[in-house]
Design a protein around this motif. Structure first.
Motif, PDB file in Angstrom:
ATOM      1  N   SER A 356      33.077  23.985  25.626  1.00  0.00           N
ATOM      2  CA  SER A 356      34.046  24.052  26.708  1.00  0.00           C
ATOM      3  C   SER A 356      34.256  25.493  27.161  1.00  0.00           C
ATOM      4  N   ALA A 357      34.593  25.658  28.416  1.00  0.00           N
ATOM      5  CA  ALA A 357      34.867  26.995  28.952  1.00  0.00           C
ATOM      6  C   ALA A 357      36.114  27.614  28.354  1.00  0.00           C
ATOM      7  N   GLU A 358      36.972  26.816  27.726  1.00  0.00           N
ATOM      8  CA  GLU A 358      38.208  27.372  27.181  1.00  0.00           C
ATOM      9  C   GLU A 358      37.966  28.188  25.919  1.00  0.00           C
ATOM     10  N   ASN A 359      36.740  28.193  25.400  1.00  0.00           N
ATOM     11  CA  ASN A 359      36.450  28.969  24.201  1.00  0.00           C
ATOM     12  C   ASN A 359      36.388  30.462  24.461  1.00  0.00           C
ATOM     13  N   ILE A 360      36.200  30.861  25.707  1.00  0.00           N
ATOM     14  CA  ILE A 360      35.997  32.274  25.996  1.00  0.00           C
ATOM     15  C   ILE A 360      36.799  32.679  27.225  1.00  0.00           C
ATOM     16  N   ALA A 361      37.316  33.898  27.181  1.00  0.00           N
ATOM     17  CA  ALA A 361      37.985  34.499  28.332  1.00  0.00           C
ATOM     18  C   ALA A 361      37.297  35.824  28.625  1.00  0.00           C
ATOM     19  N   PHE A 362      37.636  36.413  29.763  1.00  0.00           N
ATOM     20  CA  PHE A 362      36.960  37.630  30.195  1.00  0.00           C
ATOM     21  C   PHE A 362      37.978  38.709  30.535  1.00  0.00           C
ATOM     22  N   GLY A 363      37.497  39.942  30.519  1.00  0.00           N
ATOM     23  CA  GLY A 363      38.302  41.076  30.959  1.00  0.00           C
ATOM     24  C   GLY A 363      37.521  41.856  31.996  1.00  0.00           C
ATOM     25  N   ILE A 364      38.240  42.479  32.914  1.00  0.00           N
ATOM     26  CA  ILE A 364      37.584  43.224  33.981  1.00  0.00           C
ATOM     27  C   ILE A 364      38.418  44.458  34.310  1.00  0.00           C
ATOM     28  N   GLY A 365      37.747  45.534  34.673  1.00  0.00           N
ATOM     29  CA  GLY A 365      38.457  46.787  34.893  1.00  0.00           C
ATOM     30  C   GLY A 365      38.239  47.380  36.265  1.00  0.00           C
ATOM     31  N   ALA A 366      37.535  48.500  36.310  1.00  0.00           N
ATOM     32  CA  ALA A 366      37.388  49.253  37.549  1.00  0.00           C
ATOM     33  C   ALA A 366      36.693  48.464  38.645  1.00  0.00           C
ATOM     34  N   SER A 367      35.804  47.546  38.280  1.00  0.00           N
ATOM     35  CA  SER A 367      35.104  46.779  39.312  1.00  0.00           C
ATOM     36  C   SER A 367      36.068  45.915  40.106  1.00  0.00           C
ATOM     37  N   GLN A 368      37.242  45.646  39.552  1.00  0.00           N
ATOM     38  CA  GLN A 368      38.228  44.853  40.281  1.00  0.00           C
ATOM     39  C   GLN A 368      39.206  45.730  41.046  1.00  0.00           C
ATOM     40  N   LEU A 369      39.724  46.772  40.428  1.00  0.00           N
ATOM     41  CA  LEU A 369      40.774  47.584  41.042  1.00  0.00           C
ATOM     42  C   LEU A 369      40.250  48.787  41.805  1.00  0.00           C
ATOM     43  N   GLN A 370      39.035  49.227  41.494  1.00  0.00           N
ATOM     44  CA  GLN A 370      38.555  50.475  42.080  1.00  0.00           C
ATOM     45  C   GLN A 370      37.343  50.311  42.996  1.00  0.00           C
ATOM     46  N   LYS A 371      36.444  49.406  42.670  1.00  0.00           N
ATOM     47  CA  LYS A 371      35.215  49.298  43.452  1.00  0.00           C
ATOM     48  C   LYS A 371      35.396  48.394  44.669  1.00  0.00           C
ATOM     49  N   VAL A 372      36.411  48.698  45.463  1.00  0.00           N
ATOM     50  CA  VAL A 372      36.650  48.010  46.722  1.00  0.00           C
ATOM     51  C   VAL A 372      36.932  49.084  47.770  1.00  0.00           C
ATOM     52  N   SER A 373      36.817  48.732  49.029  1.00  0.00           N
ATOM     53  CA  SER A 373      37.126  49.668  50.102  1.00  0.00           C
ATOM     54  C   SER A 373      37.679  48.893  51.286  1.00  0.00           C
ATOM     55  N   ARG A 374      38.134  49.621  52.275  1.00  0.00           N
ATOM     56  CA  ARG A 374      38.650  48.978  53.497  1.00  0.00           C
ATOM     57  C   ARG A 374      37.578  48.138  54.161  1.00  0.00           C
ATOM     58  N   ASP A 375      36.320  48.499  53.926  1.00  0.00           N
ATOM     59  CA  ASP A 375      35.209  47.770  54.559  1.00  0.00           C
ATOM     60  C   ASP A 375      34.835  46.494  53.816  1.00  0.00           C
ATOM     61  N   THR A 376      35.386  46.275  52.619  1.00  0.00           N
ATOM     62  CA  THR A 376      35.066  45.048  51.889  1.00  0.00           C
ATOM     63  C   THR A 376      35.349  43.829  52.754  1.00  0.00           C
ATOM     64  N   TYR A 377      36.495  43.834  53.423  1.00  0.00           N
ATOM     65  CA  TYR A 377      36.831  42.768  54.370  1.00  0.00           C
ATOM     66  C   TYR A 377      37.039  43.305  55.787  1.00  0.00           C
ATOM     67  N   SER A 378      36.647  44.552  56.026  1.00  0.00           N
ATOM     68  CA  SER A 378      36.708  45.162  57.363  1.00  0.00           C
ATOM     69  C   SER A 378      38.114  45.114  57.961  1.00  0.00           C
ATOM     70  N   PHE A 379      39.085  45.610  57.207  1.00  0.00           N
ATOM     71  CA  PHE A 379      40.455  45.685  57.715  1.00  0.00           C
ATOM     72  C   PHE A 379      40.544  46.721  58.827  1.00  0.00           C
ATOM     73  N   THR A 380      41.346  46.429  59.836  1.00  0.00           N
ATOM     74  CA  THR A 380      41.498  47.338  60.954  1.00  0.00           C
ATOM     75  C   THR A 380      42.838  47.108  61.638  1.00  0.00           C
ATOM     76  N   VAL A 381      43.229  48.073  62.466  1.00  0.00           N
ATOM     77  CA  VAL A 381      44.417  47.954  63.309  1.00  0.00           C
ATOM     78  C   VAL A 381      43.972  47.903  64.761  1.00  0.00           C
ATOM     79  N   LYS A 382      44.497  46.956  65.510  1.00  0.00           N
ATOM     80  CA  LYS A 382      44.188  46.821  66.932  1.00  0.00           C
ATOM     81  C   LYS A 382      45.444  47.102  67.747  1.00  0.00           C
ATOM     82  N   CYS A 383      45.366  48.060  68.630  1.00  0.00           N
ATOM     83  CA  CYS A 383      46.459  48.327  69.573  1.00  0.00           C
ATOM     84  C   CYS A 383      46.234  47.422  70.776  1.00  0.00           C
TER      85      CYS A 383
END
Length: 461
Positions: A356-383
């Motif tokens: 079963s999948a419940e036997n194991i859990a995972f941990g994650i670090g910088a790849s979750q909190l740091q390896k993202v940018s504004r371009d990951t989802y192309s956030f922008t402001v439109k006037c």
């Protein structure tokens, strides 16, 4: 010097924009969105409330104006002292802005407006775009992390649904956030860590629970367990490895769960000989769940081997779906440089072996909190709209030469629910329908205070 001077929380070039708008401009309206299109909702809107409470609630002072004027002059930019003094004397230093937003935690398609801002005092029409930098930064980062973590949850869900008796109860504990040291600042770890907690309960990013508590009223948004690190294990030396582990059981075995990193020397020997033989009885008698951490080696092969070794030593039971579950005394946590693909390969291999999948859990670090940018989802402001001082609104939209480029939505925006989906329309087409872009802030006052549990429930879909 006030490093948090609200006047200086912008781009340098915006200091001179008060001189650039057409005469008679009374208001500017802008909105935050993501470029592109998606077949299904994939972006989680989150984080604006933290910015509103922490930054927009700060009133501009006379000292802030003096300091900003000096900095602007030395920096080579003009400065609208009269405009800022007007904000100070007429508005008590609180920015005359109205901010509308979707409910935090909303899961939306790309290209949908999620925040809309307009100035409320025609004397400072430049203020809307002046705040673009700070507002966009306040939204894109926590929303991006929240969206990426939701993607992880959606990817893991099928494995849990196939092999766990109660997948909804197991899911919140499948991913721990270990990313605090991989971020650039305490603030980033708090903001990004709070976004993680929308989907998962476990975290060792302590600022995350503080941010959820301060800005969203969560008494305790995340949980942690007593855990060792290599420093506390190798301090005993290799001859004392079993003693180090025994100390962990003695100190923390009465907790519901405790985690012991077990690869300082030889993970296979640690699991099969020390945990599986020398300390097995002590682990069982302690009452808590020992979480074995195999941090080195191939993350896929090693994780699967450790589960199999623990199954041999401690035994298993079959759950209601016919999958093997380790004795409640032991579980596994893999958290060394994992990718989402690694997680799925581990779960897939365990499933093929009947675990079963419940036997194991995972941990994650910088790849979750740091390896993202504004371009990951192309956030922008439109006037998108300009209002004359007589109250008339006019569309604003650039017209790119490339005809394949999608034109920004002109005019004031609204968001409605149609056939169960969120849809953007022009404000004048709203009629009597409820606008999902609801006021959350106006002239220094918070109009809507979302709780963390409300947002969490919405973000889980």
């Amino acid at each position: 010097m006030n490093i948090l001077n609200p006047i200086l929380n912008t781009d340098s070039y915006k200091l001179g924009h008060f001189l650039q708008y057409p005469p008679g401009t009374g208001a500017i309206s802008s909105y935050i969105t993501t470029r592109g299109a998606s077949h299904k909702p994939e972006v989680v809107f989150f984080g604006l409330q933290m910015f509103l409470k922490e930054y927009l609630s700060r009133a501009v002072t006379a000292a802030d104006i003096d300091e900003a004027e000096e900095i602007a002059t030395l920096h080579g930019q003009p400065f609208d002292r009269a405009g800022w003094e007007h904000i100070l004397t007429v508005h008590g230093g609180l920015l005359p802005l109205r901010i509308e937003a979707l409910a935090e935690g909303s899961i939306i398609r790309r290209d949908l407006p999620m925040v809309q801002v307009v100035n409320t005092d025609p004397r400072v029409a430049w203020l809307t775009s002046y705040m673009e930098t700070a507002l966009l930064r306040a939204v894109w980062y926590p929303s991006t992390v929240a969206s990426m973590v939701r993607r992880i949850r959606e990817t893991l869900a099928p494995f849990l649904e196939r092999s766990c008796d109660q997948p909804d109860q197991v899911m919140p504990t499948r991913l721990s956030d270990f990313g605090a040291r991989g971020t650039t600042s305490l603030e980033q770890s708090g903001i990004g860590g709070a976004a993680h907690l929308l989907q998962f309960r476990n975290t060792d990013t302590l600022p995350a629970v503080l941010y959820a508590r301060k800005y969203y009223g969560a008494r305790m948004a995340g949980l942690s367990v007593p855990a060792s690190e290599h420093t506390t294990m190798v301090a005993w030396g290799q001859p004392g490895e079993a003693e180090a582990y025994s100390n962990m059981v003695g100190r923390f075995g009465h907790y519901p769960a405790y985690s012991v990193v077990s690869d300082s020397y030889d993970i296979q020997n640690a699991v099969s000989e020390i945990w599986g033989k020398q300390l097995q009885a002590k682990v069982r008698a302690a009452g808590g769940t020992l979480i074995v951490r195999p941090d080195s080696g191939d993350p896929i092969d090693t994780s699967v081997q450790v589960v199999a070794q623990l199954a041999y030593a401690f035994g298993t039971r079959l759950n209601g779906k016919g999958y093997k579950v380790l004795d409640d005394a032991v579980r596994v946590l893999q958290a060394d440089g994992l990718s989402l693909q690694d997680m799925t390969m581990i779960l897939g291999r365990l499933e093929s072996m009947g675990f079963s999948a419940e036997n194991i859990a995972f941990g994650i670090g910088a790849s979750q909190l740091q390896k993202v940018s504004r371009d990951t989802y192309s956030f922008t402001v439109k006037c998108s709209a300009r209002q004359d001082t007589d109250g008339s609104w006019h569309d604003m939209s650039r017209r790119p030469i490339n005809r394949h480029d999608k034109l920004p939505r002109p005019g004031r925006q609204s968001v409605i629910v149609e056939d169960g989906e969120l849809l953007a329309i022009r404000r004048e087409e709203l009629g009597g329908r409820p606008d999902q872009l609801a006021p959350v802030w106006e002239n220094g006052k918070l109009l809507k205070d979302w709780s963390f549990e409300e947002i969490r429930e919405r973000a889980r879909g």
